[in-house]
Design a protein around this motif. Structure first.
Motif, PDB file in Angstrom:
ATOM      1  N   THR A 173      35.331 -26.790 -26.619  1.00 53.45           N
ATOM      2  CA  THR A 173      36.150 -27.440 -25.614  1.00 53.45           C
ATOM      3  C   THR A 173      37.250 -26.487 -25.206  1.00 53.45           C
ATOM      4  OG1 THR A 173      35.752 -29.473 -26.793  1.00 53.45           O
ATOM      5  CG2 THR A 173      37.481 -29.512 -25.137  1.00 53.45           C
TER       6      THR A 173
ATOM      7  N   TRP B 271      41.592 -30.364 -21.598  1.00 53.43           N
ATOM      8  CA  TRP B 271      42.544 -31.303 -22.192  1.00 53.43           C
ATOM      9  C   TRP B 271      43.266 -32.132 -21.141  1.00 53.43           C
ATOM     10  CZ3 TRP B 271      44.981 -31.478 -27.374  1.00 53.43           C
ATOM     11  CH2 TRP B 271      44.093 -30.988 -28.331  1.00 53.43           C
TER      12      TRP B 271
ATOM     13  N   MET C 236      53.824 -39.617 -26.663  1.00 56.52           N
ATOM     14  CA  MET C 236      54.767 -38.814 -27.440  1.00 56.52           C
ATOM     15  C   MET C 236      56.148 -38.834 -26.811  1.00 56.52           C
ATOM     16  SD  MET C 236      52.353 -35.712 -28.760  1.00 56.52           S
ATOM     17  CE  MET C 236      53.659 -34.910 -29.646  1.00 56.52           C
TER      18      MET C 236
ATOM     19  N   ALA D 152      57.673 -42.021 -27.791  1.00 58.51           N
ATOM     20  CA  ALA D 152      58.093 -41.997 -29.192  1.00 58.51           C
ATOM     21  C   ALA D 152      59.396 -41.224 -29.356  1.00 58.51           C
ATOM     22  CB  ALA D 152      56.991 -41.371 -30.044  1.00 58.51           C
TER      23      ALA D 152
ATOM     24  N   MET E 123      35.534 -36.413 -22.864  1.00 58.50           N
ATOM     25  CA  MET E 123      35.896 -35.700 -24.088  1.00 58.50           C
ATOM     26  C   MET E 123      35.770 -36.705 -25.224  1.00 58.50           C
ATOM     27  SD  MET E 123      39.572 -34.269 -25.259  1.00 58.50           S
ATOM     28  CE  MET E 123      39.767 -32.582 -24.803  1.00 58.50           C
ATOM     29  N   THR E 124      35.155 -36.280 -26.316  1.00 54.79           N
ATOM     30  CA  THR E 124      35.007 -37.195 -27.437  1.00 54.79           C
ATOM     31  C   THR E 124      35.910 -36.737 -28.568  1.00 54.79           C
ATOM     32  OG1 THR E 124      32.767 -37.661 -26.749  1.00 54.79           O
ATOM     33  CG2 THR E 124      33.368 -38.291 -28.977  1.00 54.79           C
ATOM     34  N   MET E 125      36.791 -37.639 -29.007  1.00 55.42           N
ATOM     35  CA  MET E 125      37.837 -37.281 -29.968  1.00 55.42           C
ATOM     36  C   MET E 125      37.238 -36.783 -31.276  1.00 55.42           C
ATOM     37  SD  MET E 125      40.408 -37.864 -28.233  1.00 55.42           S
ATOM     38  CE  MET E 125      39.607 -37.907 -26.659  1.00 55.42           C
ATOM     39  N   GLY E 126      37.940 -35.853 -31.867  1.00 56.87           N
ATOM     40  CA  GLY E 126      37.597 -35.393 -33.196  1.00 56.87           C
ATOM     41  C   GLY E 126      36.286 -34.640 -33.261  1.00 56.87           C
ATOM     42  N   ASN E 127      35.731 -34.222 -32.101  1.00 55.64           N
ATOM     43  CA  ASN E 127      34.525 -33.415 -32.060  1.00 55.64           C
ATOM     44  C   ASN E 127      33.297 -34.141 -32.583  1.00 55.64           C
ATOM     45  OD1 ASN E 127      33.707 -31.025 -31.012  1.00 55.64           O
ATOM     46  ND2 ASN E 127      33.818 -29.875 -32.914  1.00 55.64           N
TER      47      ASN E 127
ATOM     48  N   PHE F 118      55.288 -40.054 -32.946  1.00 54.04           N
ATOM     49  CA  PHE F 118      55.365 -38.676 -32.483  1.00 54.04           C
ATOM     50  C   PHE F 118      54.563 -37.754 -33.391  1.00 54.04           C
ATOM     51  CE2 PHE F 118      57.356 -34.517 -32.135  1.00 54.04           C
ATOM     52  CZ  PHE F 118      57.315 -34.336 -30.765  1.00 54.04           C
TER      53      PHE F 118
ATOM     54  N   GLY G  39      50.829 -38.285 -32.897  1.00 50.20           N
ATOM     55  CA  GLY G  39      50.355 -37.644 -31.676  1.00 50.20           C
ATOM     56  C   GLY G  39      50.324 -36.134 -31.823  1.00 50.20           C
ATOM     57  N   PHE G  40      51.335 -35.601 -32.511  1.00 52.09           N
ATOM     58  CA  PHE G  40      51.450 -34.161 -32.689  1.00 52.09           C
ATOM     59  C   PHE G  40      50.292 -33.620 -33.523  1.00 52.09           C
ATOM     60  CE2 PHE G  40      53.133 -30.554 -35.125  1.00 52.09           C
ATOM     61  CZ  PHE G  40      53.421 -29.712 -34.074  1.00 52.09           C
TER      62      PHE G  40
ATOM     63  N   GLY H 203      47.327 -34.466 -33.516  1.00 48.96           N
ATOM     64  CA  GLY H 203      46.169 -34.235 -32.669  1.00 48.96           C
ATOM     65  C   GLY H 203      46.316 -32.991 -31.825  1.00 48.96           C
ATOM     66  N   LEU H 204      47.562 -32.709 -31.435  1.00 47.09           N
ATOM     67  CA  LEU H 204      47.803 -31.549 -30.574  1.00 47.09           C
ATOM     68  C   LEU H 204      47.554 -30.231 -31.291  1.00 47.09           C
ATOM     69  CD1 LEU H 204      51.010 -32.324 -28.494  1.00 47.09           C
ATOM     70  CD2 LEU H 204      48.664 -32.198 -27.721  1.00 47.09           C
TER      71      LEU H 204
ATOM     72  N   SER I  79      45.055 -29.173 -32.644  1.00 46.77           N
ATOM     73  CA  SER I  79      43.741 -28.580 -32.374  1.00 46.77           C
ATOM     74  C   SER I  79      43.652 -28.018 -30.958  1.00 46.77           C
ATOM     75  CB  SER I  79      42.646 -29.629 -32.609  1.00 46.77           C
ATOM     76  OG  SER I  79      42.846 -30.742 -31.779  1.00 46.77           O
ATOM     77  N   LEU I  80      44.793 -27.902 -30.277  1.00 50.25           N
ATOM     78  CA  LEU I  80      44.773 -27.469 -28.871  1.00 50.25           C
ATOM     79  C   LEU I  80      44.175 -26.070 -28.703  1.00 50.25           C
ATOM     80  CD1 LEU I  80      45.517 -27.851 -25.923  1.00 50.25           C
ATOM     81  CD2 LEU I  80      47.830 -27.197 -26.428  1.00 50.25           C
TER      82      LEU I  80
ATOM     83  N   VAL J  41      38.430 -27.108 -29.703  1.00 48.02           N
ATOM     84  CA  VAL J  41      37.834 -28.382 -30.107  1.00 48.02           C
ATOM     85  C   VAL J  41      38.631 -29.501 -29.446  1.00 48.02           C
ATOM     86  CG1 VAL J  41      36.817 -27.697 -32.289  1.00 48.02           C
ATOM     87  CG2 VAL J  41      39.229 -28.316 -32.191  1.00 48.02           C
ATOM     88  N   PRO J  42      38.044 -30.713 -29.330  1.00 47.30           N
ATOM     89  CA  PRO J  42      38.773 -31.791 -28.662  1.00 47.30           C
ATOM     90  C   PRO J  42      39.992 -32.265 -29.445  1.00 47.30           C
ATOM     91  CG  PRO J  42      36.430 -32.267 -28.745  1.00 47.30           C
ATOM     92  CD  PRO J  42      36.674 -31.095 -29.631  1.00 47.30           C
ATOM     93  N   TYR J  43      40.755 -33.139 -28.772  1.00 46.55           N
ATOM     94  CA  TYR J  43      41.954 -33.744 -29.357  1.00 46.55           C
ATOM     95  C   TYR J  43      41.594 -34.449 -30.658  1.00 46.55           C
ATOM     96  CZ  TYR J  43      46.253 -36.525 -29.307  1.00 46.55           C
ATOM     97  OH  TYR J  43      47.440 -37.105 -29.615  1.00 46.55           O
ATOM     98  N   LEU J  44      42.497 -34.407 -31.595  1.00 46.89           N
ATOM     99  CA  LEU J  44      42.390 -35.147 -32.866  1.00 46.89           C
ATOM    100  C   LEU J  44      41.295 -34.628 -33.796  1.00 46.89           C
ATOM    101  CD1 LEU J  44      42.925 -38.904 -31.963  1.00 46.89           C
ATOM    102  CD2 LEU J  44      44.363 -37.504 -33.417  1.00 46.89           C
ATOM    103  N   THR J  45      40.741 -33.441 -33.540  1.00 47.46           N
ATOM    104  CA  THR J  45      39.752 -32.901 -34.475  1.00 47.46           C
ATOM    105  C   THR J  45      40.443 -32.537 -35.788  1.00 47.46           C
ATOM    106  OG1 THR J  45      38.572 -31.980 -32.615  1.00 47.46           O
ATOM    107  CG2 THR J  45      37.980 -31.136 -34.768  1.00 47.46           C
ATOM    108  N   GLY J  46      39.832 -32.900 -36.901  1.00 44.26           N
ATOM    109  CA  GLY J  46      40.440 -32.628 -38.197  1.00 44.26           C
ATOM    110  C   GLY J  46      40.407 -31.146 -38.532  1.00 44.26           C
TER     111      GLY J  46
END
Lengths: 536, 140, 126
Positions: free
Chosen positions: A22, A27, A38, A41, A83-87, B75, B78-79, B81-82, B84-85, B89-94
């Protein structure tokens, strides 16, 4: 314990993660929600310091608009993006999918929020800032944008609740007794609606084994049609309540007039439209077979909503309650387009919802200005505003005409599409209902205009005596509130005069909804093969 | 509540519960536990302390406003997830990292950061509600 | 089989909830909403099919579980729904309490501030 992440076993594992990479440019699909969440927050953390909140929230919304404009043109060019979260592989991970409809709604939502934020500067009360107006607005925007962009039904439920929590907070800011009363009704009925949605979700999962919208569109044909009809009925009830369609609309006129005008404007522009969006997405794109069964019902709801809502507006003496009925009337027009369900009808429905987001927000904002000038909320105590401030009266009459759908203003074009669609199906009852709605809306609107602006004084024996309860707008109100409304009305007029881009977008949106192949392939799911294998 | 026994035991109980909540939070990734349940335990600890010594004391002891804590949590989540920017890889990838201190290996991951965010969000919101309700009782 | 046993329970939950929500007292409506939420959670649980398989935890050292496992997704959905329902419940509880203090009413018939009873006639001019 430490070894478990390193052990390599030669097992034949089914593919669960995406192979493709990706790029950072992709994004732009997720950033609008992330920025809103964010930033909200962050503002919640510093809500006791007043100074920086306005600037920061305006900057955040501006950033969201920039990202969404980029996404909008990308979607127009290449079709839906996902986009699919977490791959994870799509039906397992939560997908975000943007097609023309969702991204244009999201764009309208953030634009409207920006206008309301600027308008709010004239209404500001320090206490309200401390109670978290700005974080709540951004949280509401995050919920609305998330609901528009998500591609997963359960995630849609979560965004609905985010939106609901934020709107609860906004509704009771200020703490007038009337607001508490309104919040109880609004809260219970909306909570009930989302619970119905959850019931439908549960059945949907049991019947199809998936909650990813693209995956549902793939497998829904294999599911047992009889229980699917029940699921569709539950969704119709839940989103009909959210959208305030006729028999389940009572919460809207009971609550929208109680908070500050800026908050009413935000609600009128955003909340019902999310229900409309969900209905369009689910009834048209995901469950077309069930929708055909419900066609007579949708037509009935559309006709009743179209005709009864402006009648409610005629009967009201409270200005903002009357506008609440205009909001409901617009929902009727969307239902009419949905009941016809050909490309013209759907394009009209999508276009109308977009128009309604802008126009209804502007309507409530102008109503707020009228209330400031006349220092009353009841039209019987208003009068003579034309003499005091002619600009407001011009803004008001433009919005009346736009809401009624008279050419060349914005509301005309979607109504034209819807009427054309009803004629193509020879549905004369629905067609006359749409036209009668326009007539009644213009009667209700012009009556309001005549009473508030044209009549020299307040109601009673001496209504010809000039109203002496008027006050001029002060300089902050002129600089912030009036100019913000002027910008919004200017955009509405411009889009009405140059509707080509919107026509194209509405057309694309309708085609994507009616034949969701592009929507499905954008997630990476292949047509004709799915991982869950139909019903369990 | 003014009973002597409760007032004496409450601070100790609160301390134990907060420590336990952090334990539950950190073991949550592979075993039962996690940010939400840990946050609930910590929020109950705060509520108990509030019942014992009064809302004013609790707000003083917390230093920051509960809602600010909740905002901080959202915050952080959300951060996480960021992070992995830049990784394609997509958002929130471990993402996983390991730190070795002597013989022990510590796993640091973005899901854990996310969970810490959840913990703060839950502590903040629930204790804000609890304190608001307890304050209401004092008013009457 | 256990689905069949659970189904009447969900029915009882829903019936109780409807009865309570139809009452005029805010606190009873609140209880009704909570019971409805629990009924819905149970329904989602059943919809994920109840099985007697082993818990969905991958044993240490392996990359996938041995044999069949229970379906973990409905439980994740329910957990989320419980959390959200709990948040909304606390909000409505605080709201109901505030309304009780300020409006001095637990009866929805007496809550007519936003929509006053006997609304005025619409103006007849124009």
């Amino acid at each position: 314990m430490e070894s478990q992440y390193e052990t390599e076993l030669d097992l034949e594992l089914p593919q669960a993660m995406l192979e493709r990479t990706t790029s950072a440019a992709e994004w732009n699909l997720i950033l609008p929600v992330v920025i809103a969440l964010m930033a909200g927050a962050l503002l919640a953390m510093v809500r006791h310091s007043r100074g920086s909140q306005v600037g920061f929230s305006v900057l955040a919304v501006l950033a969201i608009i920039v990202v969404e404009v980029d996404l909008f043109f990308q979607v127009l060019e290449t079709g839906p993006v996902a986009m699919t979260m977490g791959n994870w592989l799509p039906p397992f991970g939560i997908s975000f999918i943007a097609d023309t409809m969702s991204v244009s709604f999201a764009l309208a939502a953030s634009f409207v929020t920006l206008i309301v934020l600027i308008y709010f500067q004239a209404e500001i009360v320090p206490r309200e800032v401390r109670h978290g107006f700005y974080p709540l607005v951004l949280l509401l925007l995050a919920g609305v944008t998330g609901a528009f962009l998500t591609g997963d039904l359960f995630n849609l439920y979560v965004w609905f609740e985010v939106m609901l929590i934020a709107s609860f907070g906004l509704l009771i800011i200020g703490g007038r007794k009337m607001q508490l009363d309104a919040a109880i009704k609004y809260g219970f009925l909306n909570f009930l609606a989302t619970t119905f949605f959850l019931v439908g979700l549960g059945y949907m999962y049991g019947l199809t084994g998936t909650l990813n919208m693209a995956d549902i569109a793939l497998v829904v044909g294999h599911a047992d049609p009889a229980p699917m009809t029940a699921v569709a009925a539950l969704f119709l009830l839940a989103f009909g309540m959210k959208a305030a369609a006729f028999p389940v609309n009572a919460w809207l006129p009971a609550s929208y007039h109680t908070p500050d005008a800026a908050v009413s404007a935000l609600f009128g522009g955003l909340l019902t439209k999310v229900g409309v969006y969900a209905l369009l997405r689910i009834m048209i794109a995901l469950m077309p077979a069930s929708r055909e069964l419900f066609d007579p019902l949708l037509t009935g709801i559309a006709v009743l909503t179209l005709i009864l809502a402006p009648m409610g507006a005629i009967a009201q003496t409270n200005l903002r309650r009357a506008i609440g009925f205009f909001v409901i009337g617009g929902i009727g027009a969307v239902f009419a387009g949905m009941a016809v369900a050909n490309v013209l009808g759907i394009a009209g429905a999508v276009f109308y919802a977009f128009h309604s987001m802008l126009t209804m927000t502007a309507f409530y904002l102008v109503a707020g200005l009228v209330e400031r000038v006349t220092q009353a909320t009841d039209t019987r105590q208003m009068g003579g505003v034309y003499a005091a401030d002619s600009l407001i009266s011009i803004l008001f009459i433009i919005l009346v005409v736009a809401a009624a759908g008279l050419p060349p203003f914005l509301g005309f074009w979607p109504k034209m599409l819807i009427v054309e669609a009803t004629i193509s199906q020879s549905d004369w009852i629905l067609m006359s209902a749409v036209l009668i709605n326009s007539l009644l809306t213009s009667i209700a609107g012009s009556r309001l205009w005549a009473h508030i602006f044209w009549r020299p004084g307040r109601e009673g024996a001496n209504s010809e005596v000039p109203n002496d309860h008027l006050r001029q707008l002060n300089s902050t109100e002129k600089r912030m509130a009036l100019s913000a409304v002027c910008v919004l009305v200017g955009v509405i007029v411009m889009l009405g005069l140059l509707p080509n881009l919107l026509f194209n977008a509405a057309n694309f949106a309708a085609m994507d909804l009616l034949s969701p192949q592009n929507y499905i392939t954008s997630t990476g799911l292949e047509l004709g093969s799915n991982l869950m294998g139909g019903t369990q | 509540m003014k009973t002597l026994i409760f007032r004496t035991i409450a601070p100790t109980l609160t301390a134990i519960m907060v420590v336990f909540s952090i334990f539950v939070l950190l073991r949550g990734h592979n075993e039962p536990g996690g940010g939400f349940i840990g946050g609930l335990i910590a929020a109950s600890a705060i509520a108990i302390y509030g019942i014992a010594v009064g809302v004013r004391e609790v707000r003083k002891a917390l230093v920051v406003d509960p809602i600010s804590l909740a905002g901080f949590g959202v915050f952080i989540a959300g951060f996480s997830g960021l992070l992995s920017l830049g990784q394609s890889v997509p958002y929130l990838t471990g993402l996983w990292g390991y730190i070795s201190i002597g013989a022990t290996k510590i796993t640091i991951s973005t899901p854990m950061i996310f969970d810490i965010g959840v913990y703060f969000a839950v502590v903040g919101t629930i204790s804000a509600v609890a304190l608001a309700l307890e304050e209401g009782d004092v008013d009457k | 089989m256990s689905e069949m046993l659970m189904a009447p329970f969900i029915g009882v939950f829903f019936a109780t909830a409807v009865y309570l929500i139809l009452s005029k007292s805010v606190i009873r409506m609140l209880l009704g909403i909570t019971i409805l939420g629990n009924g819905v959670n149970l329904l989602i649980f059943i919809m994920g099919r109840v099985t007697r398989d082993i818990p969905p935890i991958v044993p240490a050292g392996l990359k996938q579980p041995i044999g069949d496992i229970a379906n973990p997704l409905p439980q994740a959905l329910i957990l989320t729904a419980i959390v959200i329902g709990f948040a909304l419940f606390t909000f409505l509880l605080v709201l109901g309490y505030r309304a009780y203090q300020e409006l001095d009413a637990d009866n929805t018939d007496n809550m007519r501030l936003a929509e006053p009873p006997n609304p005025p006639q619409p103006p007849l001019s124009y």
